[in-house]
Design a protein around this motif. Structure first.
Motif, PDB file in Angstrom:
ATOM      1  N   VAL A  49      58.377  49.112  55.593  1.00 52.45           N
ATOM      2  CA  VAL A  49      57.300  49.777  55.521  1.00 52.45           C
ATOM      3  C   VAL A  49      56.021  49.383  56.378  1.00 52.45           C
ATOM      4  CG1 VAL A  49      55.464  50.942  53.980  1.00 52.45           C
ATOM      5  CG2 VAL A  49      57.851  51.008  53.313  1.00 52.45           C
ATOM      6  N   GLN A  50      56.155  47.962  56.357  1.00 50.98           N
ATOM      7  CA  GLN A  50      54.825  47.140  56.972  1.00 50.98           C
ATOM      8  C   GLN A  50      55.353  46.913  58.512  1.00 50.98           C
ATOM      9  OE1 GLN A  50      52.242  46.455  56.029  1.00 50.98           O
ATOM     10  NE2 GLN A  50      52.589  47.642  54.208  1.00 50.98           N
ATOM     11  N   LEU A  51      56.579  47.374  59.200  1.00 52.93           N
ATOM     12  CA  LEU A  51      56.889  46.697  60.287  1.00 52.93           C
ATOM     13  C   LEU A  51      56.096  47.086  61.489  1.00 52.93           C
ATOM     14  CD1 LEU A  51      59.051  45.164  62.246  1.00 52.93           C
ATOM     15  CD2 LEU A  51      60.446  47.115  62.110  1.00 52.93           C
ATOM     16  N   ASP A  52      55.785  48.464  61.518  1.00 53.95           N
ATOM     17  CA  ASP A  52      54.783  48.526  62.855  1.00 53.95           C
ATOM     18  C   ASP A  52      53.530  47.810  62.549  1.00 53.95           C
ATOM     19  OD1 ASP A  52      56.239  50.312  64.517  1.00 53.95           O
ATOM     20  OD2 ASP A  52      55.784  52.185  63.221  1.00 53.95           O
ATOM     21  N   ALA A  53      52.916  47.728  61.399  1.00 53.87           N
ATOM     22  CA  ALA A  53      51.696  46.762  61.293  1.00 53.87           C
ATOM     23  C   ALA A  53      51.833  45.690  61.751  1.00 53.87           C
ATOM     24  CB  ALA A  53      51.312  47.116  59.808  1.00 53.87           C
ATOM     25  N   TRP A  54      52.862  45.014  61.333  1.00 53.13           N
ATOM     26  CA  TRP A  54      53.315  43.646  61.534  1.00 53.13           C
ATOM     27  C   TRP A  54      53.357  43.421  63.378  1.00 53.13           C
ATOM     28  CZ3 TRP A  54      57.426  42.833  57.315  1.00 53.13           C
ATOM     29  CH2 TRP A  54      56.495  42.696  56.167  1.00 53.13           C
ATOM     30  N   SER A  55      54.025  44.293  63.731  1.00 54.84           N
ATOM     31  CA  SER A  55      54.338  44.278  65.354  1.00 54.84           C
ATOM     32  C   SER A  55      52.959  44.462  66.063  1.00 54.84           C
ATOM     33  CB  SER A  55      55.130  45.553  65.748  1.00 54.84           C
ATOM     34  OG  SER A  55      56.444  45.315  65.308  1.00 54.84           O
ATOM     35  N   GLU A  56      51.999  45.334  65.361  1.00 48.89           N
ATOM     36  CA  GLU A  56      50.642  45.471  65.983  1.00 48.89           C
ATOM     37  C   GLU A  56      49.840  44.115  65.811  1.00 48.89           C
ATOM     38  OE1 GLU A  56      50.228  48.226  67.644  1.00 48.89           O
ATOM     39  OE2 GLU A  56      48.054  46.956  68.375  1.00 48.89           O
ATOM     40  N   ALA A  57      50.191  43.456  64.713  1.00 53.81           N
ATOM     41  CA  ALA A  57      49.448  42.089  64.535  1.00 53.81           C
ATOM     42  C   ALA A  57      49.975  41.062  65.844  1.00 53.81           C
ATOM     43  CB  ALA A  57      49.571  41.668  63.093  1.00 53.81           C
ATOM     44  N   ARG A  58      51.040  41.138  65.799  1.00 53.65           N
ATOM     45  CA  ARG A  58      51.781  40.361  66.866  1.00 53.65           C
ATOM     46  C   ARG A  58      50.952  40.806  68.199  1.00 53.65           C
ATOM     47  NH1 ARG A  58      56.801  37.599  65.985  1.00 53.65           N
ATOM     48  NH2 ARG A  58      57.222  37.900  63.789  1.00 53.65           N
ATOM     49  N   ARG A  59      50.761  41.777  68.611  1.00 54.26           N
ATOM     50  CA  ARG A  59      50.340  42.364  69.924  1.00 54.26           C
ATOM     51  C   ARG A  59      48.651  42.066  69.746  1.00 54.26           C
ATOM     52  NH1 ARG A  59      52.453  45.876  73.044  1.00 54.26           N
ATOM     53  NH2 ARG A  59      50.541  47.223  73.332  1.00 54.26           N
ATOM     54  N   VAL A  60      48.203  42.025  68.744  1.00 52.88           N
ATOM     55  CA  VAL A  60      46.734  41.714  68.926  1.00 52.88           C
ATOM     56  C   VAL A  60      46.389  39.917  68.969  1.00 52.88           C
ATOM     57  CG1 VAL A  60      44.813  41.225  67.194  1.00 52.88           C
ATOM     58  CG2 VAL A  60      45.917  43.356  67.291  1.00 52.88           C
ATOM     59  N   ASN A  61      47.785  39.439  68.610  1.00 55.58           N
ATOM     60  CA  ASN A  61      47.552  37.849  68.705  1.00 55.58           C
ATOM     61  C   ASN A  61      47.996  37.623  70.013  1.00 55.58           C
ATOM     62  OD1 ASN A  61      47.305  37.437  65.866  1.00 55.58           O
ATOM     63  ND2 ASN A  61      49.118  37.024  65.240  1.00 55.58           N
ATOM     64  N   ALA A  62      48.784  38.447  70.686  1.00 52.12           N
ATOM     65  CA  ALA A  62      49.454  37.985  72.099  1.00 52.12           C
ATOM     66  C   ALA A  62      47.923  38.362  73.085  1.00 52.12           C
ATOM     67  CB  ALA A  62      50.202  39.123  72.611  1.00 52.12           C
TER      68      ALA A  62
ATOM     69  N   SER B  87      52.264  38.643  50.594  1.00 55.44           N
ATOM     70  CA  SER B  87      51.537  40.022  50.549  1.00 55.44           C
ATOM     71  C   SER B  87      52.394  41.137  50.037  1.00 55.44           C
ATOM     72  CB  SER B  87      51.124  40.349  52.161  1.00 55.44           C
ATOM     73  OG  SER B  87      52.276  40.620  52.866  1.00 55.44           O
ATOM     74  N   GLN B  88      53.727  40.898  49.707  1.00 57.82           N
ATOM     75  CA  GLN B  88      54.561  42.031  49.224  1.00 57.82           C
ATOM     76  C   GLN B  88      55.209  41.543  47.822  1.00 57.82           C
ATOM     77  OE1 GLN B  88      56.962  43.000  52.671  1.00 57.82           O
ATOM     78  NE2 GLN B  88      55.761  45.320  52.270  1.00 57.82           N
TER      79      GLN B  88
END
Ligand SMILES: Cc1ncc(COP(=O)(O)O)c(C=O)c1O
Length: 379
Positions: free
Chosen positions: A249-262, A14-15
Motif C-alpha cells: 500500500v505504501q510502495l509508491d509513496a516510498w518510491s517517491e520518497a527515494r526520488r525526492v532524496n535522489a 510506521s506500520q
C-alpha cells in the motif's frame, strides 16, 4: 551522526501495528504456505501493475528466474542473453536450467543492457533475453524489442524482465513487469518492497505461462502427489504475503520518497562542485521514458575504494554493486568471458558506489554524506 546504508526500522515503525495484526491473522489461521493471504497478495500486485497480468508468488527472486526459464522450456542447447553487470542469479538461472548465458555489456549511463550490442549476440539458438532494471531504472525495453524485430526474432525470443530491483519503476508510463512475457521480482528485505525474509514472484502477461510457473513452483503437481512436470518447491509463505500486503500500500509513496532524496543529492552534489570526481546516476525526470525508483543511488566515483573506506570511517554506510562482473565470475569460466571483453561493466565494477537513499533518510543525513564525499576529494 552516523548514516546507515539502509534503515528498515523507520518503515517498520510506521506500520508496526498493521504488520503485527497481519502476522497475527496468519498465526491464528495456522495456514503457512500459499492460501488466502498469498492469493490476495498476488491479486493486489496484479492490480498494482495496472495491466492484465497473472502473478505467482514464489520463494525468492532467484527461484523466480529459474521458474520463468523452466516455464519457457529453456534448457540444454539453448542460449539466453544476459547483461554482464547484474546480481549473480540473472546468469546463474540460465546455467541452472542447462542453457548457455550469452554476455552483453551494459550502457555506461544506466548500467543496463546495451540494446545496440544485443543484435550481434542473437543466434538461432537464442530463446530469451533477460534485461535487468538495475538499481530501479528500467532497461530500454523499446530498443530491445526493436532489435528483436529488426532481426526477425521477436516471435521466438522471449523478453524476461528481471525486475528484482524495480517494482514500481516505469518504462514509457507502463509499470516494469508488464512488458516482457515473463518478469521476476525479489522481495529480499532491502528491495523497495521488502519481506521479512526471502520471497519472490513471477509475473506473466500470458495466463498459460503463469499457470505453468505455478505448477512448476509446486513440484510440478496440479494435484497433490501427481506430478506432471519436474518442478521445484518454491512457494510463497503466507506470513511474508501478509506482511507484503501491508507494505504494498505504501510502495509508491516510498518510491517517491527515494526520488525526492535522489533529487536532493543531485542539488547537494552540484553545489559541492564534485563533478570531476563523482558522476550521478542518469535520470530523465518525471515525464521521461524511464521512471527511476532508486532501489539504489549508485555513484560512479574516482578512487572508489579509498572513498568507500573514507565514508566508512566517517560512519557512513555504502555498498558496491557489483565488484566483479558476471562474465569473469569463476563459476562461469566454462561460458567464456575474460577481463577486457566487456569494458563498460568492468569499469562499473571498479567505480560504482551506492550511497544511502532509503525512505526516511533525512536532509541532514544527506548533507552529511555529501560533506564527507567533499572532504575526501577537496579536503
Ligand atoms: C537484479 C537481481 N536479480 C535477481 C535477484 C535475486 O533475488 P533474491 O535475492 O530474492 O533471490 C536480485 C536480488 O538481489 C537482484 O538484484
Amino acid at each position: 551522526m552516523s548514516v546507515p546504508m539502509l534503515d528498515l526500522k523507520v518503515l517498520f515503525k510506521s506500520q508496526e501495528a498493521e504488520i503485527r495484526a497481519a502476522m497475527d491473522r496468519v498465526l491464528e489461521s495456522q495456514n503457512f504456505i500459499n492460501g488466502p493471504e498469498v492469493d490476495a497478495f498476488e491479486a493486489e500486485v496484479a492490480a498494482f501493475l495496472e495491466a492484465s497480468v497473472v502473478c505467482v508468488g514464489c520463494s525468492n527472486g532467484s527461484a523466480a528466474l529459474v521458474l520463468a526459464l523452466m516455464a519457457l522450456g529453456v534448457g540444454p542447447g539453448d542460449e539466453v542473453v544476459v547483461p554482464t553487470y547484474s546480481f549473480f542469479s540473472t546468469a546463474s538461472s540460465v546455467v541452472l536450467v542447462g542453457a548457455t548465458p550469452v554476455w552483453v555489456d551494459v550502457e555506461p549511463g544506466s548500467c543496463n543492457i546495451d540494446p545496440e550490442q544485443l543484435a550481434d549476440k542473437l543466434s538461432d539458438r537464442t530463446r530469451a533475453v533477460i534485461p535487468v532494471h538495475l538499481f530501479g531504472r528500467a532497461a530500454d525495453l523499446g530498443a530491445i524489442q526493436a532489435v528483436l524485430e529488426r532481426a526477425g526474432r521477436a516471435d521466438q525470443v522471449v523478453i524476461v524482465e528481471d525486475a528484482a530491483q524495480a517494482l514500481s519503476a516505469r518504462f514509457e508510463g507502463r509499470r516494469a513487469c508488464t512488458i516482457g512475457a515473463l518478469s521476476t521480482i525479489s522481495f529480499f528485505p532491502s528491495k523497495n518492497l521488502g519481506a521479512f525474509g526471502d520471497a519472490g514472484m513471477v509475473v506473466s502477461t500470458d495466463p498459460k505461462l503463469a499457470e505453468t510457473v505455478r505448477v512448476l513452483s509446486r513440484h510440478g503437481a496440479r494435484v497433490k502427489y501427481f506430478h506432471d512436470l519436474v518442478g521445484l518447491n518454491s512457494r510463497l509463505d503466507a506470513l511474508q504475503a501478509a506482511i507484503l500486503r501491508v507494505k504494498l500500500v505504501q510502495l509508491d509513496a516510498w518510491s517517491e520518497a527515494r526520488r525526492v532524496n535522489a533529487a536532493r543529492y543531485r542539488a547537494l552534489f552540484a553545489e559541492a562542485g564534485l563533478e570531476a570526481w563523482v558522476t550521478m546516476p542518469v535520470d530523465d525526470g518525471s515525464g521521461g521514458r524511464f521512471f527511476h525508483i532508486y532501489n539504489q543511488f549508485n555513484l560512479r566515483a574516482v578512487r572508489r575504494d579509498a572513498l568507500e573506506a573514507h565514508l566508512s570511517a566517517a560512519g557512513i554506510g555504502t555498498a558496491v554493486y557489483y565488484p566483479r562482473p558476471l562474465h569473469v565470475q569463476a563459476c562461469f569460466e566454462a561460458h567464456g568471458g575474460k577481463w577486457g571483453d566487456h569494458p563498460v561493466s568492468e569499469d562499473a565494477s571498479q567505480t560504482s558506489l551506492a550511497i544511502p537513499i532509503f525512505p526516511g533518510l533525512t536532509e541532514d543525513q544527506q548533507v552529511e554524506v555529501v560533506e564527507a564525499v567533499k572532504t575526501f576529494y577537496v579536503g
